[in-house]
Design a protein around this motif. Structure first.
Motif, PDB file in Angstrom:
ATOM      1  N   GLU A 131       0.825  -1.202   0.000  1.00  0.00           N
ATOM      2  CA  GLU A 131       0.000   0.000   0.000  1.00  0.00           C
ATOM      3  C   GLU A 131       0.865   1.260   0.000  1.00  0.00           C
ATOM      4  OE1 GLU A 131      -1.637   1.094   4.147  1.00  0.00           O
ATOM      5  OE2 GLU A 131      -1.607  -1.112   4.131  1.00  0.00           O
ATOM      6  N   ARG A 132       2.021   1.175   0.641  1.00  0.00           N
ATOM      7  CA  ARG A 132       2.930   2.328   0.649  1.00  0.00           C
ATOM      8  C   ARG A 132       3.575   2.516  -0.724  1.00  0.00           C
ATOM      9  NH1 ARG A 132       3.998   4.842   5.191  1.00  0.00           N
ATOM     10  NH2 ARG A 132       3.096   4.030   7.115  1.00  0.00           N
TER      11      ARG A 132
ATOM     12  N   PHE B 127      10.269   8.197   3.945  1.00  0.00           N
ATOM     13  CA  PHE B 127      11.048   8.067   5.179  1.00  0.00           C
ATOM     14  C   PHE B 127      10.244   7.393   6.293  1.00  0.00           C
ATOM     15  CE2 PHE B 127      13.642  11.541   3.262  1.00  0.00           C
ATOM     16  CZ  PHE B 127      14.849  10.853   3.242  1.00  0.00           C
ATOM     17  N   ASN B 128       8.952   7.667   6.355  1.00  0.00           N
ATOM     18  CA  ASN B 128       8.117   6.982   7.349  1.00  0.00           C
ATOM     19  C   ASN B 128       8.012   5.495   7.046  1.00  0.00           C
ATOM     20  OD1 ASN B 128       5.777   9.756   7.855  1.00  0.00           O
ATOM     21  ND2 ASN B 128       7.715   9.283   8.843  1.00  0.00           N
ATOM     22  N   SER B 129       8.061   5.132   5.778  1.00  0.00           N
ATOM     23  CA  SER B 129       8.030   3.719   5.403  1.00  0.00           C
ATOM     24  C   SER B 129       9.336   3.029   5.762  1.00  0.00           C
ATOM     25  CB  SER B 129       7.767   3.577   3.900  1.00  0.00           C
ATOM     26  OG  SER B 129       6.532   4.154   3.541  1.00  0.00           O
ATOM     27  N   LEU B 130      10.449   3.721   5.553  1.00  0.00           N
ATOM     28  CA  LEU B 130      11.762   3.130   5.834  1.00  0.00           C
ATOM     29  C   LEU B 130      12.026   2.989   7.328  1.00  0.00           C
ATOM     30  CD1 LEU B 130      14.457   4.669   3.413  1.00  0.00           C
ATOM     31  CD2 LEU B 130      13.681   2.295   3.545  1.00  0.00           C
TER      32      LEU B 130
ATOM     33  N   GLY C 246       9.794   4.187  10.100  1.00  0.00           N
ATOM     34  CA  GLY C 246       8.702   4.240  11.062  1.00  0.00           C
ATOM     35  C   GLY C 246       7.930   5.549  11.028  1.00  0.00           C
ATOM     36  N   GLN C 247       6.689   5.496  11.483  1.00  0.00           N
ATOM     37  CA  GLN C 247       5.786   6.636  11.412  1.00  0.00           C
ATOM     38  C   GLN C 247       6.262   7.827  12.238  1.00  0.00           C
ATOM     39  OE1 GLN C 247       3.902   5.764   8.546  1.00  0.00           O
ATOM     40  NE2 GLN C 247       2.453   7.073   9.639  1.00  0.00           N
ATOM     41  N   ASP C 248       7.030   7.580  13.299  1.00  0.00           N
ATOM     42  CA  ASP C 248       7.478   8.665  14.167  1.00  0.00           C
ATOM     43  C   ASP C 248       8.789   9.290  13.706  1.00  0.00           C
ATOM     44  OD1 ASP C 248       5.283   8.286  15.841  1.00  0.00           O
ATOM     45  OD2 ASP C 248       6.334   6.780  17.057  1.00  0.00           O
TER      46      ASP C 248
END
Length: 302
Positions: free
Chosen positions: A128-129, A157-160, A162-164
């Protein structure tokens, strides 16, 4: 053909020995031909070099990268006026058609986003990403006026990591990327100036305080390649901090193999080919293609 990227640490003495760099450390002497050297990275508080050597570095178009007390590259020294027809090339760059300039930026930023998507695919991340990245890429408008690249970066970057995750965090991933991007930037600046281009006159970047607007434009497709190198090769190996060994490996990115049209080369050489393709696009217009810099070119080397 230059190919060496030299890393020099505390306590060394650098001097000119004929047309060679002589490095003295702990009573030992090391000789490297200047004609082999592309960059020299200097770090540490105690290091001595001569003005005669600096002059030769400039004449040989060797970029000298200086690091701060946290070992982060913070400056670059380069020669000027090395290209034999600099004035002619400057006039070509200044008079470049604005529409073609925007078209070039569309090609550059599209390739960067495609490479980011391919990094996520190589990392086997959620479909999905990847689909979201593909949607953003498909919706790029001329000159990316809707800033799809910015949205793509957030998803990427959030996919690589993490969301935080943010690019402002104090962490190994950011330290590695910041260091790696600076190495690419210094090498690209060396190529841009050596080929007679004006580094301050960018395609997209127009910051009046930035001496390397064009450099920052041209290096964009190479950033995801550095990201992949860090994720695939370095983070599994280094876990805690940006060590001396990791910094050396980041500099060694320039020597990584790259496959282009069945020819095996290295990142530093393909960067030269890429800048030359940009110059041809600038000179001859839409009849010339900007060299496609792909993650597959780096991963597909046998």
């Amino acid at each position: 053909m230059t190919w060496r990227n030299i890393m020099v640490k505390d306590g060394d003495y650098l001097r000119l020995k004929l047309d060679n760099l002589q490095i003295e450390k702990a009573g030992q002497k090391y000789i490297v031909p200047l004609s082999d050297i592309a960059t020299v990275t200097l770090e540490g508080k105690i290091l001595t070099l001569t003005t005669r050597l600096l002059a030769k570095f400039a004449q040989y178009n060797i970029a000298v990268i200086v690091c701060d007390n946290k070992y982060v590259p913070c400056g670059v020294y380069m020669g000027f006026g090395q290209y034999h027809r600099t004035a002619k090339r400057n006039l070509e760059q200044i008079s470049w058609d604005e529409v073609l300039r925007k078209e070039a930026w569309t090609r550059i930023i599209s390739q960067k986003m495609i490479n980011q998507k391919d990094v996520l695919i190589a990392c086997n991340l959620e479909k999905e990403r990847i689909n979201k990245m593909e949607e953003l890429i498909a919706n790029i408008q001329f000159a990316d006026i809707t800033n799809r690249e910015g949205h793509c970066a957030k998803v990427y970057f959030n996919s690589l990591y993490g969301q935080d995750f943010t690019r402002e965090q104090d962490c190994l991933q950011n330290d590695a990327m910041n260091y790696g991007y600076t190495i690419i930037r210094a090498y690209m600046a060396r190529l841009v100036t050596s080929l007679g281009l004006i580094p301050t006159l960018g395609v997209f970047h127009r910051n009046e305080f930035n001496s390397f607007n064009l450099v920052d434009d041209l290096m964009e497709p190479f950033r995801p390649l550095m990201d992949w190198y860090i994720v695939d090769k370095l983070l599994p190996k280094y876990k805690k901090y940006l060590s001396w060994e990791m910094r050396c490996d980041l500099i060694n990115f320039m020597n990584q193999s790259y496959s282009h049209k069945g020819r095996k080369t290295t990142i530093d050489i393909v960067m030269l080919d890429y800048v030359n393709s940009f110059i041809k696009l600038m000179q001859y217009g839409r009849d010339k293609e900007l060299l496609a810099i792909t993650l597959e070119g780096m991963r597909g080397v046998q």
